[in-house]
Design a protein around this motif. Structure first.
Motif, PDB file in Angstrom:
ATOM      1  N   ALA A 168     -63.080 -23.035 -42.738  1.00 39.54           N
ATOM      2  CA  ALA A 168     -62.054 -22.134 -42.199  1.00 39.54           C
ATOM      3  C   ALA A 168     -60.868 -22.964 -41.714  1.00 39.54           C
ATOM      4  O   ALA A 168     -60.631 -23.123 -40.511  1.00 39.54           O
ATOM      5  CB  ALA A 168     -62.634 -21.300 -41.070  1.00 39.54           C
ATOM      6  N   ARG A 169     -60.114 -23.509 -42.656  1.00 44.32           N
ATOM      7  CA  ARG A 169     -58.968 -24.361 -42.345  1.00 44.32           C
ATOM      8  C   ARG A 169     -57.750 -23.864 -43.116  1.00 44.32           C
ATOM      9  O   ARG A 169     -57.863 -23.272 -44.192  1.00 44.32           O
ATOM     10  CB  ARG A 169     -59.244 -25.824 -42.732  1.00 44.32           C
ATOM     11  N   THR A 170     -56.584 -24.121 -42.554  1.00 46.20           N
ATOM     12  CA  THR A 170     -55.325 -23.816 -43.225  1.00 46.20           C
ATOM     13  C   THR A 170     -54.783 -25.133 -43.774  1.00 46.20           C
ATOM     14  O   THR A 170     -54.464 -26.045 -43.006  1.00 46.20           O
ATOM     15  CB  THR A 170     -54.322 -23.190 -42.249  1.00 46.20           C
ATOM     16  N   VAL A 171     -54.704 -25.227 -45.091  1.00 42.25           N
ATOM     17  CA  VAL A 171     -54.447 -26.507 -45.757  1.00 42.25           C
ATOM     18  C   VAL A 171     -53.149 -26.463 -46.555  1.00 42.25           C
ATOM     19  O   VAL A 171     -52.903 -25.522 -47.321  1.00 42.25           O
ATOM     20  CB  VAL A 171     -55.614 -26.871 -46.699  1.00 42.25           C
ATOM     21  N   ALA A 172     -52.331 -27.486 -46.367  1.00 47.52           N
ATOM     22  CA  ALA A 172     -51.146 -27.701 -47.193  1.00 47.52           C
ATOM     23  C   ALA A 172     -51.373 -28.961 -48.027  1.00 47.52           C
ATOM     24  O   ALA A 172     -51.947 -29.934 -47.540  1.00 47.52           O
ATOM     25  CB  ALA A 172     -49.895 -27.861 -46.326  1.00 47.52           C
ATOM     26  N   VAL A 173     -50.928 -28.954 -49.268  1.00 48.61           N
ATOM     27  CA  VAL A 173     -51.133 -30.085 -50.174  1.00 48.61           C
ATOM     28  C   VAL A 173     -49.848 -30.896 -50.289  1.00 48.61           C
ATOM     29  O   VAL A 173     -48.792 -30.377 -50.659  1.00 48.61           O
ATOM     30  CB  VAL A 173     -51.574 -29.608 -51.570  1.00 48.61           C
ATOM     31  N   HIS A 174     -49.961 -32.182 -49.930  1.00 44.02           N
ATOM     32  CA  HIS A 174     -48.888 -33.149 -50.200  1.00 44.02           C
ATOM     33  C   HIS A 174     -49.174 -33.781 -51.551  1.00 44.02           C
ATOM     34  O   HIS A 174     -50.296 -34.222 -51.812  1.00 44.02           O
ATOM     35  CB  HIS A 174     -48.855 -34.216 -49.106  1.00 44.02           C
ATOM     36  N   LEU A 199     -61.200 -21.286 -46.944  1.00 42.08           N
ATOM     37  CA  LEU A 199     -60.045 -22.180 -46.874  1.00 42.08           C
ATOM     38  C   LEU A 199     -58.792 -21.424 -47.317  1.00 42.08           C
ATOM     39  O   LEU A 199     -58.801 -20.747 -48.342  1.00 42.08           O
ATOM     40  CB  LEU A 199     -60.269 -23.417 -47.740  1.00 42.08           C
ATOM     41  N   ARG A 200     -57.720 -21.572 -46.546  1.00 41.66           N
ATOM     42  CA  ARG A 200     -56.461 -20.900 -46.863  1.00 41.66           C
ATOM     43  C   ARG A 200     -55.413 -21.937 -47.217  1.00 41.66           C
ATOM     44  O   ARG A 200     -55.096 -22.822 -46.414  1.00 41.66           O
ATOM     45  CB  ARG A 200     -55.988 -20.062 -45.666  1.00 41.66           C
ATOM     46  N   LEU A 201     -54.882 -21.856 -48.420  1.00 42.36           N
ATOM     47  CA  LEU A 201     -53.829 -22.757 -48.866  1.00 42.36           C
ATOM     48  C   LEU A 201     -52.462 -22.198 -48.491  1.00 42.36           C
ATOM     49  O   LEU A 201     -52.199 -21.009 -48.693  1.00 42.36           O
ATOM     50  CB  LEU A 201     -53.895 -22.957 -50.378  1.00 42.36           C
ATOM     51  N   VAL A 202     -51.599 -23.044 -47.931  1.00 46.63           N
ATOM     52  CA  VAL A 202     -50.225 -22.649 -47.634  1.00 46.63           C
ATOM     53  C   VAL A 202     -49.283 -23.632 -48.316  1.00 46.63           C
ATOM     54  O   VAL A 202     -49.653 -24.759 -48.637  1.00 46.63           O
ATOM     55  CB  VAL A 202     -49.957 -22.629 -46.109  1.00 46.63           C
ATOM     56  N   ASP A 203     -48.078 -23.178 -48.538  1.00 47.09           N
ATOM     57  CA  ASP A 203     -47.094 -24.005 -49.229  1.00 47.09           C
ATOM     58  C   ASP A 203     -46.545 -25.077 -48.298  1.00 47.09           C
ATOM     59  O   ASP A 203     -46.289 -24.826 -47.115  1.00 47.09           O
ATOM     60  CB  ASP A 203     -45.944 -23.128 -49.732  1.00 47.09           C
ATOM     61  N   LEU A 204     -46.402 -26.297 -48.825  1.00 42.31           N
ATOM     62  CA  LEU A 204     -45.731 -27.381 -48.107  1.00 42.31           C
ATOM     63  C   LEU A 204     -44.361 -27.572 -48.748  1.00 42.31           C
ATOM     64  O   LEU A 204     -44.277 -28.033 -49.891  1.00 42.31           O
ATOM     65  CB  LEU A 204     -46.544 -28.671 -48.190  1.00 42.31           C
ATOM     66  N   PRO A 205     -43.282 -27.232 -48.047  1.00 43.88           N
ATOM     67  CA  PRO A 205     -41.957 -27.449 -48.635  1.00 43.88           C
ATOM     68  C   PRO A 205     -41.774 -28.918 -49.015  1.00 43.88           C
ATOM     69  O   PRO A 205     -42.215 -29.818 -48.299  1.00 43.88           O
ATOM     70  CB  PRO A 205     -41.004 -27.042 -47.499  1.00 43.88           C
ATOM     71  N   GLU A 206     -41.136 -29.150 -50.137  1.00 43.01           N
ATOM     72  CA  GLU A 206     -40.905 -30.510 -50.648  1.00 43.01           C
ATOM     73  C   GLU A 206     -42.219 -31.279 -50.744  1.00 43.01           C
ATOM     74  O   GLU A 206     -42.316 -32.444 -50.366  1.00 43.01           O
ATOM     75  CB  GLU A 206     -39.926 -31.264 -49.741  1.00 43.01           C
ATOM     76  N   SER A 207     -43.227 -30.628 -51.298  1.00 40.85           N
ATOM     77  CA  SER A 207     -44.570 -31.229 -51.323  1.00 40.85           C
ATOM     78  C   SER A 207     -44.611 -32.531 -52.108  1.00 40.85           C
ATOM     79  O   SER A 207     -45.459 -33.391 -51.834  1.00 40.85           O
ATOM     80  CB  SER A 207     -45.577 -30.240 -51.933  1.00 40.85           C
ATOM     81  N   ASP A 208     -43.713 -32.702 -53.087  1.00 39.97           N
ATOM     82  CA  ASP A 208     -43.724 -33.932 -53.887  1.00 39.97           C
ATOM     83  C   ASP A 208     -42.627 -34.902 -53.464  1.00 39.97           C
ATOM     84  O   ASP A 208     -42.345 -35.874 -54.164  1.00 39.97           O
ATOM     85  CB  ASP A 208     -43.613 -33.623 -55.378  1.00 39.97           C
ATOM     86  N   VAL A 243     -54.364 -28.812 -41.652  1.00 42.58           N
ATOM     87  CA  VAL A 243     -54.835 -29.935 -42.465  1.00 42.58           C
ATOM     88  C   VAL A 243     -53.819 -30.172 -43.576  1.00 42.58           C
ATOM     89  O   VAL A 243     -53.357 -29.223 -44.212  1.00 42.58           O
ATOM     90  CB  VAL A 243     -56.218 -29.666 -43.104  1.00 42.58           C
ATOM     91  N   VAL A 244     -53.473 -31.436 -43.797  1.00 46.00           N
ATOM     92  CA  VAL A 244     -52.683 -31.814 -44.961  1.00 46.00           C
ATOM     93  C   VAL A 244     -53.588 -32.613 -45.892  1.00 46.00           C
ATOM     94  O   VAL A 244     -54.237 -33.571 -45.467  1.00 46.00           O
ATOM     95  CB  VAL A 244     -51.454 -32.664 -44.576  1.00 46.00           C
ATOM     96  N   ALA A 245     -53.658 -32.195 -47.148  1.00 48.95           N
ATOM     97  CA  ALA A 245     -54.468 -32.891 -48.149  1.00 48.95           C
ATOM     98  C   ALA A 245     -53.560 -33.817 -48.946  1.00 48.95           C
ATOM     99  O   ALA A 245     -52.537 -33.387 -49.485  1.00 48.95           O
ATOM    100  CB  ALA A 245     -55.149 -31.892 -49.080  1.00 48.95           C
ATOM    101  N   ALA A 246     -53.943 -35.111 -49.013  1.00 47.73           N
ATOM    102  CA  ALA A 246     -53.133 -36.113 -49.716  1.00 47.73           C
ATOM    103  C   ALA A 246     -54.061 -37.082 -50.429  1.00 47.73           C
ATOM    104  O   ALA A 246     -54.899 -37.712 -49.793  1.00 47.73           O
ATOM    105  CB  ALA A 246     -52.225 -36.859 -48.738  1.00 47.73           C
ATOM    106  N   ALA A 247     -53.904 -37.217 -51.738  1.00 52.76           N
ATOM    107  CA  ALA A 247     -54.859 -37.978 -52.549  1.00 52.76           C
ATOM    108  C   ALA A 247     -54.436 -39.418 -52.787  1.00 52.76           C
ATOM    109  O   ALA A 247     -54.502 -39.908 -53.911  1.00 52.76           O
ATOM    110  CB  ALA A 247     -55.082 -37.260 -53.885  1.00 52.76           C
ATOM    111  N   ASN A 248     -54.007 -40.112 -51.728  1.00 46.86           N
ATOM    112  CA  ASN A 248     -53.637 -41.524 -51.878  1.00 46.86           C
ATOM    113  C   ASN A 248     -53.770 -42.211 -50.525  1.00 46.86           C
ATOM    114  O   ASN A 248     -53.301 -41.675 -49.514  1.00 46.86           O
ATOM    115  CB  ASN A 248     -52.208 -41.657 -52.396  1.00 46.86           C
TER     116      ASN A 248
END
Length: 283
Positions: A168-174, A199-208, A243-248
């Motif tokens: 039960a987390r609100t997650v934005a993807v970087h 899990l709830r995904l939300v938009d991260l502005p300028e994610s890339d 939570v911010v998810a970042a794969a690096n």
């Protein structure tokens, strides 16, 4: 490495938040076995390159990748005494050193032929997929580049069984530069996380947009890296994520330090670790 210690001495004292960013890391698991058998039928084999930064600072993420791939039906081979893929040397302009390290990886891969070659760090994955250019004219380099896959993209392609535990987390993807721009992996991360119950995904502005880490850039150009981080953390606050998810690894440390300095109520995690928790692989 001596050159990395020399760079670290140039970092301003205000960046000691990097040390604090390491404190939440849990104790390392025991060393991974050399072969991890899949659950169910074998759908292929993967060579896991554990990396240097990932191996030393994020060993639980390496273990989680192995466990998730096994759950997807992949036999995972983890050679002992691995070295650097050459990415950090290349970032610093030491191309000859990067080529030498890449040849060491090719020697290792020749001893462990597999269908895919995967690495935790997006920066490593980007270079692995570019070995054909780095070692132009070497058929072995071109072959490894063809087999290099980001583990999130591979898991998305193969599919995972339903996650066992809701998050039960609100997650934005970087989107790390080396993942989104160099490897074209974006939607796969969101599909995998979106399948986790609660899990709830939300938009991260300028994610890339770069967080300022950029390999060793935050060490060699701390002023500009800090401004990039400030912009990124403003966007994180706008997203409302916890939570911010970042794969690096570099992005993880950079953004964790940014959250600590700003006392933001947000954690920064590798997407693989979120998946591992949902699948009961992290304790």
């Amino acid at each position: 490495a001596p050159w990395l210690r020399a760079l670290a001495r140039r970092v301003p004292s205000s960046w000691t938040s990097y040390a604090a960013a390491l404190r939440p890391l849990r104790p390392a698991p025991s060393a991974l076995p050399r072969v991890i058998e899949p659950e169910g039928d074998v759908r292929g084999e993967a060579l896991l390159l554990t990396g240097c930064v990932a191996h030393d600072l994020f060993p639980r993420t390496n273990a989680a990748i192995a466990g998730l791939l096994a759950r997807a039906g992949v036999r995972v081979r983890v050679p002992q005494a691995q070295g650097c893929c050459g990415a950090l040397s290349l970032h610093l302009g030491h191309e000859a050193r990067a080529r030498a390290l890449a040849r060491d990886v090719l020697t290792l891969a020749a001893l462990h032929p597999t269908d895919w070659v995967v690495a935790t760090a997006a920066g490593c994955g980007a270079l692995l997929s570019d070995y054909g250019r780095l070692l132009s004219g070497d058929p072995a380099a071109a072959d490894l580049a063809r087999r290099a896959r980001d583990p999130l993209a591979l898991l998305d392609e193969l599919g995972l069984p339903p996650a066992r535990h809701p998050l039960a987390r609100t997650v934005a993807v970087h989107d790390p530069c080396h993942l989104a721009h160099a490897q074209g992996v974006r939607a796969e991360v969101r599909r995998l996380l979106g399948a986790i119950p609660a899990l709830r995904l939300v938009d991260l502005p300028e994610s890339d947009f770069c967080c300022g880490s950029a390999g060793t850039y935050n060490l060699t150009e701390p002023g500009l890296a800090g401004r990039l981080l400030e912009r990124k953390m403003r966007r994180v606050a706008e997203s409302g994520a916890d939570v911010v998810a970042a794969a690096n690894p570099g992005c993880l440390l950079q953004m964790r330090a940014g959250a600590l300095v700003r006392r933001m109520p947000v954690t920064v995690e590798h997407p693989i670790d979120l998946l591992a928790a949902a699948h009961g692989l992290h304790v």
